[in-house]
Design an enzyme around this catalytic site. Structure first.
Site, short mmCIF file in Angstrom:
data_model
loop_
_atom_site.label_atom_id
_atom_site.label_comp_id
_atom_site.label_asym_id
_atom_site.label_seq_id
_atom_site.Cartn_x
_atom_site.Cartn_y
_atom_site.Cartn_z
N GLY A 1 41.53 37.72 44.84
CA GLY A 1 41.24 37.26 43.48
C GLY A 1 41.08 38.42 42.52
N GLY A 2 40.64 39.56 43.05
CA GLY A 2 40.50 40.76 42.23
C GLY A 2 41.71 41.67 42.27
N ASP B 1 37.32 35.10 48.68
CA ASP B 1 37.36 34.04 47.67
C ASP B 1 37.08 32.68 48.30
OD1 ASP B 1 38.13 35.73 45.43
OD2 ASP B 1 40.03 35.96 46.50
N SER C 1 32.44 41.55 43.57
CA SER C 1 31.05 41.54 43.13
C SER C 1 30.05 41.54 44.27
CB SER C 1 30.81 40.31 42.24
OG SER C 1 31.10 39.10 42.94
N LYS D 1 41.82 35.93 50.08
CA LYS D 1 41.32 37.11 49.40
C LYS D 1 42.36 37.59 48.39
CE LYS D 1 39.44 40.43 51.72
NZ LYS D 1 38.43 40.58 50.61
N SER E 1 36.12 45.13 48.17
CA SER E 1 36.11 45.08 46.71
C SER E 1 35.46 43.77 46.24
CB SER E 1 37.54 45.17 46.17
OG SER E 1 38.19 46.31 46.69
N ASP F 1 33.43 43.21 53.57
CA ASP F 1 34.20 42.78 52.39
C ASP F 1 33.80 41.36 52.00
OD1 ASP F 1 36.06 42.83 50.35
OD2 ASP F 1 37.76 43.33 51.64
N GLU G 1 42.86 45.94 50.92
CA GLU G 1 41.82 45.26 51.68
C GLU G 1 42.32 44.90 53.08
OE1 GLU G 1 39.29 43.06 48.10
OE2 GLU G 1 40.91 42.00 49.11
#
Length: 247
Positions: free
Chosen positions: A114-115, A102, A45, A112, A43, A99, A121
Site C-alpha cells: 500500500g505504501g 495491509d 506506520s 502488502k 515500511s 514488517d 519488502e
C-alpha cells in the site's frame, strides 16, 4: 455539537488504532529480536513503533543489532534512531524481518505494498529466517479483500503497464488501476523506478499461490503485493488493549 462529537469520535478511533499498532510492534520486537541479530526493517506506520522499541532496547539493554531497511522511508527511520545499518550484499541472511501488512488472511497470506515498497519488502523478507507481521485489528481478515479495498499492488515496468492491466482484467476479472501520485502530477514512481497497478474488485476465492506464480511469469511484472506462505507469525493489537497472535 454533533460536529464536535463526531470529531472526538474520529480522534479517539485514530488514537486507538495507533495504540493497537504500538502494542503489537513492541511485543513482536521483545519476543523476536535478540542481541547479535540481523534485522529486516519493514515500511509503514506500524513499523515506526517497532523501530522505536528496538532503539529503546539498544539503549537500555545494550542490544547489538544491525538493520536492513526495505525502503527509503525505513532507512531514514533507522538513521533517525541511530541504529546500525547494513545491507544484503554484506549480510545475505537475516535473523528476522519485522514488517506491517495491509491485510492478513486466515492462512497468513498477506497483501502488502500500500505504501509502494513491495519489491524491497519481499526481497528482505525472502532473505530472513522468519517474517514477523505487526498490525492493528483492522488488518485481520478471513479472506484477502474482506477489509482492504485498495487492491493488490503489482509493480510493473512503465513501458508495459497498459498490456498488463488489460491482461489481468481479461484473465482474472476485477478492475486494475494505475496508482496516481497525490502531491505530484502523474503516476506513483517506486523506489525502483517502476509503476504500481492496483488490482481491485477481485474474486476472493482465487488460488492465491497459483495467481501469484502466474503473475510473476508475466514479462513486465516486477513483483506482486501477494506474500504467500512467507509470514511466520502475526501480531494484531486489539481494541481492548490485548494482542492476538496468529501463526
Amino acid at each position: 455539537m454533533f460536529s464536535k462529537n463526531l470529531n472526538f469520535v474520529r480522534r479517539y478511533f485514530v488514537m486507538s488504532l495507533q495504540e493497537a499498532k504500538k502494542i503489537a510492534a513492541r511485543q513482536a520486537v521483545d519476543e523476536h529480536v535478540q542481541s547479535g541479530n540481523l534485522v529486516g526493517i519493514g515500511s509503514g506506520s506500524t513499523v515506526i513503533f517497532a523501530v522505536e522499541r528496538l532503539a529503546e532496547r539498544v539503549k537500555k539493554e545494550d542490544l547489538k543489532v544491525q538493520c536492513v531497511p526495505t525502503s527509503f522511508q525505513a532507512r531514514e527511520l533507522v538513521i533517525k534512531h541511530q541504529l546500525p545499518l547494513t545491507d544484503l550484499n554484506i549480510n545475505p541472511l537475516l535473523d528476522v524481518c519485522i514488517d506491517g501488512a495491509d491485510e492478513v488472511d486466515s492462512n497468513l497470506n498477506l497483501i502488502k505494498g500500500g505504501g509502494g515498497c513491495l519489491l524491497q519488502e519481499k526481497i528482505v523478507a525472502s532473505c530472513s529466517k522468519k517474517l514477523i507481521i505487526i498490525a492493528d485489528y483492522t488488518k485481520n481478515s478471513s479472506k484477502l479483500g474482506d477489509q482492504y479495498k485498495k487492491g493488490i499492488p503489482i509493480e510493473v515496468s512503465p513501458m508495459v503497464y497498459v498490456p498488463i492491466q488489460k491482461k489481468i482484467e481479461r484473465l482474472y476479472g476485477g478492475k486494475v488501476e494505475l496508482r496516481m501520485a497525490v502531491m505530484k502530477a502523474g503516476p506513483v514512481i517506486t523506489d525502483n523506478g517502476n509503476f504500481i497497478l492496483d488490482w481491485k474488485e477481485f474474486n476472493q476465492d482465487h488460488d492465491w499461490k497459483k495467481i501469484n506464480t502466474d503473475l510473476l511469469l508475466t514479462p513486465g511484472i516486477v513483483e506482486t503485493g501477494l506474500f504467500i506462505g512467507m509470514a511466520t507469525k502475526a501480531y494484531f493489537g486489539l481494541k481492548d488493549g490485548s494482542i492476538k497472535k496468529q501463526e
